[in-house]
Design a protein around this motif. Sequence first.
Motif, PDB file in Angstrom:
ATOM      1  N   ARG A  21      -7.399   1.198  -3.162  1.00  0.00           N
ATOM      2  CA  ARG A  21      -5.770   1.527  -2.531  1.00  0.00           C
ATOM      3  C   ARG A  21      -7.138   2.771  -1.328  1.00  0.00           C
ATOM      4  NH1 ARG A  21      -2.000   2.962  -5.871  1.00  0.00           N
ATOM      5  NH2 ARG A  21      -1.187   0.854  -5.026  1.00  0.00           N
ATOM      6  N   ALA A  22      -7.373   3.695  -2.108  1.00  0.00           N
ATOM      7  CA  ALA A  22      -8.047   4.811  -1.492  1.00  0.00           C
ATOM      8  C   ALA A  22      -8.819   4.865  -0.277  1.00  0.00           C
ATOM      9  CB  ALA A  22      -8.684   6.213  -2.380  1.00  0.00           C
ATOM     10  N   ALA A  23      -9.728   3.832  -0.092  1.00  0.00           N
ATOM     11  CA  ALA A  23     -10.583   3.046   0.401  1.00  0.00           C
ATOM     12  C   ALA A  23      -9.819   1.973   1.500  1.00  0.00           C
ATOM     13  CB  ALA A  23     -11.889   2.172  -0.598  1.00  0.00           C
ATOM     14  N   LEU A  24      -9.193   1.556   1.464  1.00  0.00           N
ATOM     15  CA  LEU A  24      -9.018   1.387   2.300  1.00  0.00           C
ATOM     16  C   LEU A  24      -8.042   1.808   3.100  1.00  0.00           C
ATOM     17  CD1 LEU A  24      -7.085  -1.832   0.505  1.00  0.00           C
ATOM     18  CD2 LEU A  24      -8.811  -2.644   2.070  1.00  0.00           C
ATOM     19  N   ARG A  25      -7.235   2.739   2.634  1.00  0.00           N
ATOM     20  CA  ARG A  25      -6.787   3.875   3.664  1.00  0.00           C
ATOM     21  C   ARG A  25      -7.237   4.696   4.895  1.00  0.00           C
ATOM     22  NH1 ARG A  25      -3.454   6.721  -1.028  1.00  0.00           N
ATOM     23  NH2 ARG A  25      -1.434   5.180  -0.946  1.00  0.00           N
ATOM     24  N   ASP A  26      -8.705   5.173   3.862  1.00  0.00           N
ATOM     25  CA  ASP A  26     -10.475   5.896   4.797  1.00  0.00           C
ATOM     26  C   ASP A  26     -10.229   4.188   5.811  1.00  0.00           C
ATOM     27  OD1 ASP A  26      -9.837   7.215   3.433  1.00  0.00           O
ATOM     28  OD2 ASP A  26     -10.913   7.699   2.153  1.00  0.00           O
ATOM     29  N   LEU A  27     -10.970   3.419   5.457  1.00  0.00           N
ATOM     30  CA  LEU A  27     -10.850   2.815   6.239  1.00  0.00           C
ATOM     31  C   LEU A  27     -10.719   2.209   8.028  1.00  0.00           C
ATOM     32  CD1 LEU A  27     -13.135  -0.014   7.521  1.00  0.00           C
ATOM     33  CD2 LEU A  27     -11.820  -1.526   6.161  1.00  0.00           C
ATOM     34  N   LEU A  28      -8.798   1.626   6.834  1.00  0.00           N
ATOM     35  CA  LEU A  28      -8.234   1.970   8.732  1.00  0.00           C
ATOM     36  C   LEU A  28      -7.229   3.239   9.397  1.00  0.00           C
ATOM     37  CD1 LEU A  28      -5.587  -0.868   6.222  1.00  0.00           C
ATOM     38  CD2 LEU A  28      -7.922  -1.617   7.886  1.00  0.00           C
ATOM     39  N   THR A  29      -8.092   4.332   8.967  1.00  0.00           N
ATOM     40  CA  THR A  29      -7.356   4.801   9.331  1.00  0.00           C
ATOM     41  C   THR A  29      -8.417   5.106  11.195  1.00  0.00           C
ATOM     42  OG1 THR A  29      -8.738   7.039   8.814  1.00  0.00           O
ATOM     43  CG2 THR A  29      -6.833   6.921   7.935  1.00  0.00           C
ATOM     44  N   LYS A  43      -0.995 -10.769  -5.149  1.00  0.00           N
ATOM     45  CA  LYS A  43      -1.275  -9.771  -6.297  1.00  0.00           C
ATOM     46  C   LYS A  43      -2.741  -9.066  -6.042  1.00  0.00           C
ATOM     47  CE  LYS A  43      -0.640  -8.107 -10.708  1.00  0.00           C
ATOM     48  NZ  LYS A  43      -0.816  -8.325 -12.205  1.00  0.00           N
ATOM     49  N   GLY A  44      -3.171  -7.656  -5.949  1.00  0.00           N
ATOM     50  CA  GLY A  44      -4.813  -7.512  -6.372  1.00  0.00           C
ATOM     51  C   GLY A  44      -5.059  -6.790  -4.743  1.00  0.00           C
ATOM     52  N   ALA A  45      -5.510  -7.605  -3.737  1.00  0.00           N
ATOM     53  CA  ALA A  45      -6.560  -6.403  -2.766  1.00  0.00           C
ATOM     54  C   ALA A  45      -5.563  -6.236  -1.912  1.00  0.00           C
ATOM     55  CB  ALA A  45      -8.298  -7.484  -2.166  1.00  0.00           C
ATOM     56  N   ASP A  46      -4.827  -7.418  -1.587  1.00  0.00           N
ATOM     57  CA  ASP A  46      -4.280  -8.372  -0.206  1.00  0.00           C
ATOM     58  C   ASP A  46      -2.983  -7.239  -0.012  1.00  0.00           C
ATOM     59  OD1 ASP A  46      -5.673 -10.980  -0.554  1.00  0.00           O
ATOM     60  OD2 ASP A  46      -4.186 -11.775   0.193  1.00  0.00           O
ATOM     61  N   SER A  47      -1.786  -7.489  -1.694  1.00  0.00           N
ATOM     62  CA  SER A  47      -1.025  -6.240  -1.388  1.00  0.00           C
ATOM     63  C   SER A  47      -1.281  -5.326  -1.110  1.00  0.00           C
ATOM     64  CB  SER A  47      -0.428  -6.315  -2.441  1.00  0.00           C
ATOM     65  OG  SER A  47       0.660  -7.837  -2.514  1.00  0.00           O
ATOM     66  N   LEU A  48      -2.906  -4.991  -1.634  1.00  0.00           N
ATOM     67  CA  LEU A  48      -3.054  -3.308  -1.394  1.00  0.00           C
ATOM     68  C   LEU A  48      -3.108  -3.089   0.250  1.00  0.00           C
ATOM     69  CD1 LEU A  48      -5.067  -2.522  -4.630  1.00  0.00           C
ATOM     70  CD2 LEU A  48      -2.830  -2.098  -4.338  1.00  0.00           C
ATOM     71  N   PHE A  49      -4.211  -4.182   0.827  1.00  0.00           N
ATOM     72  CA  PHE A  49      -3.874  -3.659   1.858  1.00  0.00           C
ATOM     73  C   PHE A  49      -2.819  -3.789   2.719  1.00  0.00           C
ATOM     74  CE2 PHE A  49      -4.490  -6.497   6.028  1.00  0.00           C
ATOM     75  CZ  PHE A  49      -5.840  -5.409   6.756  1.00  0.00           C
ATOM     76  N   LEU A  54       0.974  -0.931   6.525  1.00  0.00           N
ATOM     77  CA  LEU A  54       2.009  -0.462   7.050  1.00  0.00           C
ATOM     78  C   LEU A  54       2.076   1.367   6.279  1.00  0.00           C
ATOM     79  CD1 LEU A  54       4.085  -2.957   5.046  1.00  0.00           C
ATOM     80  CD2 LEU A  54       4.230  -2.977   7.294  1.00  0.00           C
ATOM     81  N   GLU A  55       0.786   2.197   5.297  1.00  0.00           N
ATOM     82  CA  GLU A  55       0.779   3.321   6.039  1.00  0.00           C
ATOM     83  C   GLU A  55       0.500   3.373   6.788  1.00  0.00           C
ATOM     84  OE1 GLU A  55      -0.860   4.275   1.964  1.00  0.00           O
ATOM     85  OE2 GLU A  55       1.336   3.195   0.815  1.00  0.00           O
ATOM     86  N   ALA A  56      -0.423   3.366   7.379  1.00  0.00           N
ATOM     87  CA  ALA A  56      -1.409   3.405   9.180  1.00  0.00           C
ATOM     88  C   ALA A  56      -0.424   3.470   9.910  1.00  0.00           C
ATOM     89  CB  ALA A  56      -2.295   3.084   9.240  1.00  0.00           C
ATOM     90  N   GLY A  57       0.602   2.493   9.930  1.00  0.00           N
ATOM     91  CA  GLY A  57       1.938   2.408  11.436  1.00  0.00           C
ATOM     92  C   GLY A  57       1.177   1.622  11.523  1.00  0.00           C
ATOM     93  N   GLY A  58       0.376   0.474  11.537  1.00  0.00           N
ATOM     94  CA  GLY A  58       0.670  -0.599  11.161  1.00  0.00           C
ATOM     95  C   GLY A  58       1.717  -1.955  11.813  1.00  0.00           C
ATOM     96  N   ARG A  59       1.269  -3.270  12.035  1.00  0.00           N
ATOM     97  CA  ARG A  59       1.626  -4.104  12.126  1.00  0.00           C
ATOM     98  C   ARG A  59       2.088  -4.810  11.127  1.00  0.00           C
ATOM     99  NH1 ARG A  59       2.899  -7.312  16.320  1.00  0.00           N
ATOM    100  NH2 ARG A  59       4.159  -8.392  15.766  1.00  0.00           N
TER     101      ARG A  59
END
Length: 161
Positions: A21-29, A43-49, A54-59
């Motif tokens: 989750r943290a690595a994906l957040r860092d990458l998507l910023t 479940k897993g990677a797809d949903s975490l991504f 969404l947290e990054a404000g994306g669609r």
Amino acid sequence: MTTIAVTGHMDLTEKSIPLVRAALRDLLTTYADGLIGVSCIAKGADSLFAEAVLEAGGRLVAVIPSRDYRQTKVKPDHAATFDRLVDTAAEVHQVPHETANREAYEAANKVLLERADRLVAVWNGEPPSGKGGGTADVVIQAREAGLPVDVVWPDGAARRD
């Protein structure tokens, strides 16, 4: 505007989830302006991504592999997350397959790659299993198509046995 698709392991250990989750957040910023994330929201990677998009404000664009996917493949422990992500998605693309099977998953992966400018792979780097449609298979297809691939596998990440 950048469209990023995801592929990744479903069977992450509980300790791996916050790391991924943290690595994906860092990458998507890096892509926060005009980010579109394309995910099958398994479940897993797809949903975490999807959540990180969404947290990054994306669609979010959800790609559902078959008409029976929700009823036959989404386990009770993932159902609320799956339903919330489908409801939150800006677009839901239903792949025209009746049954969730290897052919449906491969068709969904094709949609992911066709829509994406790049691919994020939550992947341990292991070769394909030979069954087709898995994470390694999607990475190979993306690379063969010339799509840039960002591999996310933070130190300490692991799959369940």
